[in-house]
Design a protein around this motif. Structure first.
Motif, mmCIF file in Angstrom:
data_model
loop_
_atom_site.group_PDB
_atom_site.id
_atom_site.type_symbol
_atom_site.label_atom_id
_atom_site.label_comp_id
_atom_site.label_asym_id
_atom_site.label_seq_id
_atom_site.Cartn_x
_atom_site.Cartn_y
_atom_site.Cartn_z
ATOM 1 N N ALA A 97 0.825 -1.208 0.000
ATOM 2 C CA ALA A 97 0.000 0.000 0.000
ATOM 3 C C ALA A 97 0.855 1.252 0.000
ATOM 4 N N VAL A 98 0.379 2.235 -0.727
ATOM 5 C CA VAL A 98 0.897 3.609 -0.629
ATOM 6 C C VAL A 98 -0.162 4.414 0.110
ATOM 7 N N ILE A 99 0.232 5.029 1.205
ATOM 8 C CA ILE A 99 -0.714 5.798 2.018
ATOM 9 C C ILE A 99 -0.326 7.264 1.964
ATOM 10 N N LYS A 100 -1.220 8.088 1.421
ATOM 11 C CA LYS A 100 -0.998 9.524 1.392
ATOM 12 C C LYS A 100 -1.708 10.143 2.597
ATOM 13 N N ASP A 111 -1.340 10.710 16.891
ATOM 14 C CA ASP A 111 -1.297 9.484 17.688
ATOM 15 C C ASP A 111 -2.112 8.369 17.042
ATOM 16 N N THR A 112 -3.284 8.727 16.520
ATOM 17 C CA THR A 112 -4.118 7.729 15.848
ATOM 18 C C THR A 112 -3.419 7.178 14.617
ATOM 19 N N LEU A 113 -2.811 8.072 13.835
ATOM 20 C CA LEU A 113 -2.090 7.641 12.639
ATOM 21 C C LEU A 113 -0.935 6.723 13.006
ATOM 22 N N ALA A 114 -0.140 7.126 14.020
ATOM 23 C CA ALA A 114 1.000 6.306 14.424
ATOM 24 C C ALA A 114 0.537 4.935 14.901
ATOM 25 N N SER A 115 -0.555 4.886 15.664
ATOM 26 C CA SER A 115 -1.092 3.608 16.128
ATOM 27 C C SER A 115 -1.541 2.744 14.954
ATOM 28 N N SER A 116 -2.193 3.367 13.970
ATOM 29 C CA SER A 116 -2.663 2.622 12.805
ATOM 30 C C SER A 116 -1.497 2.017 12.030
ATOM 31 N N LEU A 117 -0.458 2.807 11.816
ATOM 32 C CA LEU A 117 0.705 2.309 11.082
ATOM 33 C C LEU A 117 1.439 1.238 11.880
ATOM 34 N N THR A 118 1.495 1.425 13.185
ATOM 35 C CA THR A 118 2.106 0.421 14.054
ATOM 36 C C THR A 118 1.353 -0.896 13.959
ATOM 37 N N PRO A 127 3.466 -0.466 4.802
ATOM 38 C CA PRO A 127 2.906 0.593 3.966
ATOM 39 C C PRO A 127 3.949 1.669 3.706
ATOM 40 N N ILE A 128 3.895 2.246 2.533
ATOM 41 C CA ILE A 128 4.770 3.369 2.189
ATOM 42 C C ILE A 128 3.977 4.644 2.436
ATOM 43 N N VAL A 129 4.461 5.476 3.322
ATOM 44 C CA VAL A 129 3.712 6.655 3.765
ATOM 45 C C VAL A 129 4.295 7.900 3.113
ATOM 46 N N ILE A 223 12.589 -0.618 3.459
ATOM 47 C CA ILE A 223 11.786 -1.792 3.806
ATOM 48 C C ILE A 223 12.679 -2.991 4.086
ATOM 49 N N ASN A 224 13.734 -3.174 3.282
ATOM 50 C CA ASN A 224 14.639 -4.301 3.486
ATOM 51 C C ASN A 224 15.350 -4.230 4.832
ATOM 52 N N SER A 225 15.526 -3.016 5.345
ATOM 53 C CA SER A 225 16.165 -2.863 6.650
ATOM 54 C C SER A 225 15.161 -2.988 7.796
ATOM 55 N N GLY A 226 13.877 -3.173 7.445
ATOM 56 C CA GLY A 226 12.851 -3.337 8.468
ATOM 57 C C GLY A 226 12.239 -2.042 8.953
ATOM 58 N N ALA A 227 12.419 -0.953 8.206
ATOM 59 C CA ALA A 227 11.908 0.352 8.631
ATOM 60 C C ALA A 227 10.823 0.835 7.680
ATOM 61 N N LEU A 228 9.772 1.439 8.242
ATOM 62 C CA LEU A 228 8.733 2.034 7.404
ATOM 63 C C LEU A 228 9.294 3.270 6.711
ATOM 64 N N PRO A 229 9.137 3.372 5.404
ATOM 65 C CA PRO A 229 9.590 4.586 4.706
ATOM 66 C C PRO A 229 8.570 5.719 4.858
ATOM 67 N N ILE A 230 9.021 6.875 5.338
ATOM 68 C CA ILE A 230 8.157 8.045 5.522
ATOM 69 C C ILE A 230 8.646 9.134 4.575
#
Length: 852
Positions: A97-100, A111-118, A127-129, A223-230
């Motif tokens: 997913a790409v999330i804009k 906080d809601t956004l961070a919880s959702s992505l978590t 997801p790519i944010v 993503i390969n390093s295990g981190a969400l791209p922001i």
């Protein structure tokens, strides 16, 4: 495999849908994992790791993932969640997913956004944010006395504006990254370096870019390093000049390169609104509806541009891709449930009806038929034979779904038969199944069809039928047949043929053998006519002396298809069961060996254990030891409520299909039923443990004398008991997946329960919004009533439903008090037991239960 999006295609623009339109089985609220709950979970894990002298790693989050998946079950069925998880995990990580994210979401719902992505990351999704920062930038420009300038809707970006834009993008990017890292989610800030651009028109717009390329290796490395791209929407020319790009445009370009399953636009509105009704549009199928939308007078300005841009985007992506416009707080319902939450926009599929096999694309027809046949010659033979019958064929353009309806040429009044219903995974995911079914219903007011009873998706057909009949592993379904004689003829035809030879591999639930399931009230004769004997279902009640047993006896006495064969009570042995009028029955005192022999001889179809906690295990074992055919057992005690191989029988919050298949059902407790119903719609929004203050009538203390059921002792009194660790506290916490505090009391009234439930929330609500969540959750549930006022015990005593009301919201907006009432002997025990028996025995769920 059936993964139906549960969203019907709109046939007119005025047809819009309310949020949470979902079957009575699983009407659910959205899911956002509360930040405070996440912090609690992770603090506990970190503490445990410190005590065991090991670092906190992602490997130690296994329990967290299980907790999250359990929480996901609160927004939809287990099957839905698991199917969508498999679907999303079936593609490369960067193709999920790409999330804009709009700038307003970062400001107001961080906080809601961070919880959702978590939440998403903890179940293995990346997801790519990509975020904007419009409101923040406008404020800084105003502070700097820079007048915003727009041409053709594009922000003109001079050097000063670009300087401010760069600073605010970096600030907002780090803010989101830090919010994620506080929740132990690795995130990588990528404020630039992804988008390559040229000047859009330097003279006209200044430092505004037109994207010409995307460096997806930057995203893949994150993503390969295990981190969400922001990401931000800042772009660069090949020479390194930073350019401003609209975030929606950047998200679209990113999607064109990555081809994700989902492109998600998060906004505070949570979806597209219909310009005339003001309601949220549930779904738009562009292939069918785009031209009509563009003709509507209210589709203009931003709405028109948005729909046009989305169509252009999806036209360049695989048909499996779709766009969702929703809010951060509804993200998980949008992703993991059939009903969704915001506005789903997809290309959709044009649907066709062919009146002859000669009109079809023969190669595509052969291909989908072969998926349902053992050999290619089978499909060729089927097509040849089909040409000899009166038939109609339904499909979408790529033949992802195929339906064939046949009718006997010699009989003008013959009831049409659904000969084939085949769907590929893509056809199901894109809801073509439901849309084709709608076409068939319009063309055929009456229909019959046959499905293998072990088909994993038989429930899909149960929901679309008026009745069914199962024999020899096949289930006959029908709808639109009002006449009992016609139903009888249809069943006779089914019995006289090789049942199931006509049926294809479609979607289909397990019914118990030799049972019928009829939602219409066909006479008892019809239901019994085709069973293995002329006798109704035989029920043995073990523990008939108690209040619950007596109430169940009364319900069975008025049930048209169930009768008592034995009532067992040590104290009442030999006495006549005077309140039962169907037959002359006396109490017996059944021993374990007697039960074993009765089971061997097939004397009982259903055993109901109405015994105290910790007592019924020997009786259950006797049934198990004696069975040749597996009879149904319904246990009203707490003995099996935590046992995985027993089905927990709370239909409104559980899996009705699982109950239909079950032979071992654990009936929930009375307090536990009322508490779960009172809390469940708010599970996604709970920030701390809810507290349930429960008061029961003294019938809840049973018939054994004690101060808790002594009217003299209770007079002008209220007794608190089991102040901590009550069995219902553990039951409710276990079933809801969140810790619940429970404080029970007993009062001087005889029958009924009052529950005052205090629920801390992780976001601000109004009372009306809370009530709407409950109405959505329990829409269509006949035994749950949502009311405005605080319900009273006296209004619910001797009634068969739960009442939920009050909805008092604290001035902070972050705490609500909900009040529930339930009759502890009926919906809290006997009525619910009969619900479960009806489902498992193949009867209508509410048969024999007064609904008023």
């Amino acid at each position: 495999m059936l993964i139906s999006r549960g969203r019907s295609s709109s046939t007119s623009l005025s047809r819009t849908f309310s949020l949470f339109k979902y079957k009575a089985k699983y009407t659910s609220s959205l899911s956002v994992l509360p930040t405070r709950k996440w912090q609690t979970i992770q603090q506990q894990n970190r503490s445990n790791n410190v005590q065991q002298n090991r670092p906190y790693t992602r490997d130690s989050s296994k329990n967290e993932k299980e907790t999250i998946i359990r929480l996901l079950y609160s927004i939809g069925s287990r099957k839905e969640v698991e199917q969508y998880l498999r679907h999303f995990a079936s593609v490369e990580s960067q193709k999920f997913a790409v999330i804009k994210v709009g700038g307003a979401v970062l400001s107001d719902e961080l906080d809601t956004l961070a919880s959702s992505l978590t939440f998403l990351n903890r179940v293995g999704l990346y997801p790519i944010v990509l975020h904007g920062a419009g409101p923040q930038m406008n404020q800084l420009l105003e502070n700097a006395n820079v007048e915003p300038n727009y041409i053709d809707g594009i922000r003109v970006t001079d050097a000063k504006t670009l300087e401010i834009a760069r600073g605010v993008f970096l600030q907002e990017n780090l803010k989101l990254v830090e919010a994620l890292e506080r929740l132990d989610i690795p995130a990588r800030p990528i404020p630039g370096g992804v988008f390559i651009a040229d000047y859009l028109d330097k003279e006209k717009y200044g430092y505004v870019g037109k994207i010409t390329g995307v460096r997806k290796n930057v995203i893949e490395a994150s993503i390969n390093s295990g981190a969400l791209p922001i990401l931000t929407s800042l772009a660069e020319t090949p020479s390194g000049q930073i350019l401003n790009v609209n975030a929606d445009v950047a998200a679209g370009e990113l999607a064109r390169v990555l081809e994700p399953l989902k492109i998600i636009y998060l906004s505070e509105k949570g979806g597209l609104l219909h310009g005339e009704t003001g309601k949220k549009i549930d779904v738009i199928n562009l292939d069918e509806e785009y031209e009509n939308y563009m003709k509507q007078p209210w589709v203009k300005y931003g709405t028109r541009l948005k729909i046009k841009e989305i169509k252009e985007l999806l036209d360049r992506l695989p048909r499996t891709s779709s766009v969702a416009i929703t809010s951060a707080g509804q993200l998980h319902k949008e992703l993991f449930t059939d009903s969704g939450a915001g506005t789903l926009i997809r290309r959709g599929y044009r649907l066709f009806k062919y009146n002859s096999v000669n009109e079809t694309d023969n190669s595509k027809l052969q291909q989908i038929l072969q998926q349902n046949s053992e050999t290619s010659s089978d499909s060729s033979s089927y097509i040849k034979q089909l040409g000899k019958k009166s038939h109609a064929i339904y499909s979408d353009d790529p033949y992802e779904v195929l339906a064939v309806v046949t009718q006997e040429n010699s009989k003008s009044d013959a009831i049409p038969f659904l000969d084939k219903f085949i769907a590929t995974k893509n056809g199901v995911l894109n809801n073509v199944t439901d849309n084709i079914w709608t076409m068939i219903q319009k063309d055929y007011p009456r229909l019959t069809w046959i499905v293998d009873e072990n088909d994993e998706n038989i429930s899909w057909f149960f929901k679309r039928s008026d009745g069914s009949f199962t024999r020899n592993g096949k289930t006959l379904f029908w709808y639109g047949i009002e006449n009992v004689t016609d139903v009888s003829n249809v069943i006779n035809g089914f019995l006289s043929s090789k049942a199931g030879d006509k049926s294809g591999k479609a979607f289909s639930n397990n019914s118990r053998s030799y049972s019928t399931f009829a939602r219409k009230n066909y006479p008892n004769l019809l239901r019994r006519q085709y069973s293995t004997s002329t006798s109704p279902t035989k029920v043995a009640l073990i523990g008939a002396r108690g209040y619950t047993g007596r109430n169940l006896i009364a319900l069975i006495n008025s049930h048209p298809y169930i009768s008592l064969s034995h009532v067992s009570s040590r104290e009442l042995e030999g006495q006549k069961l005077t309140e039962y009028t169907k037959d002359d029955i006396s109490y017996v005192n059944l021993k374990v060996e007697q039960i074993k022999e009765m089971q061997k001889n097939g004397e009982v179809d259903c055993w109901v254990m109405a015994l105290p906690n910790g007592v019924c295990a020997p009786f259950v074992q006797a049934v198990n030891d004696g069975q040749t055919v597996k009879s149904l057992i319904v246990d009203l005690s707490a003995d099996y409520r935590f046992t995985d191989d027993w089905t927990y029988g709370l239909p409104e919050l559980g899996d009705r299909n699982a109950i239909r298949k079950a032979t071992r059902i654990s009936n929930p407790g009375c307090y536990a039923t009322g508490s779960q119903v009172a809390i469940a719609p708010l599970i996604p929004y709970i920030s701390e443990s809810p507290t349930v203050f429960g008061v029961s009538g003294y019938s809840g203390a049973g018939t054994k004398p004690s101060p808790k059921n002594d009217p003299a002792f209770l007079k002008d009194n209220l007794i608190a008991y089991s102040l901590t660790d009550h069995i219902h506290e553990r039951e409710v916490s276990h079933r809801l997946g969140t810790k619940v505090n429970f404080i029970p009391h007993v009062a001087p009234f005889f029958q009924g329960i009052h529950l005052t439930v205090n629920i801390p929330l992780n976001k601000t609500f109004k009372s009306s919004e809370i009530k709407e969540l409950y109405e959505q959750k329990y829409s269509g549930e006949k035994l749950i009533k949502v009311v405005d006022d605080i319900p009273c015990v006296k209004d619910n005593s001797e009634k068969h439903f739960v009442k939920i009301g009050g909805f008092g919201v604290h001035s902070s907006g972050k705490r609500v008090v909900v009040v529930g009432t339930i009759d502890n002997l009926l919906k809290g025990a006997a009525t619910q037991a009969l619900q479960n028996m009806n489902l498992a025995l193949g009867y209508d769920e509410y048969e024999g239960i007064p609904l008023e």
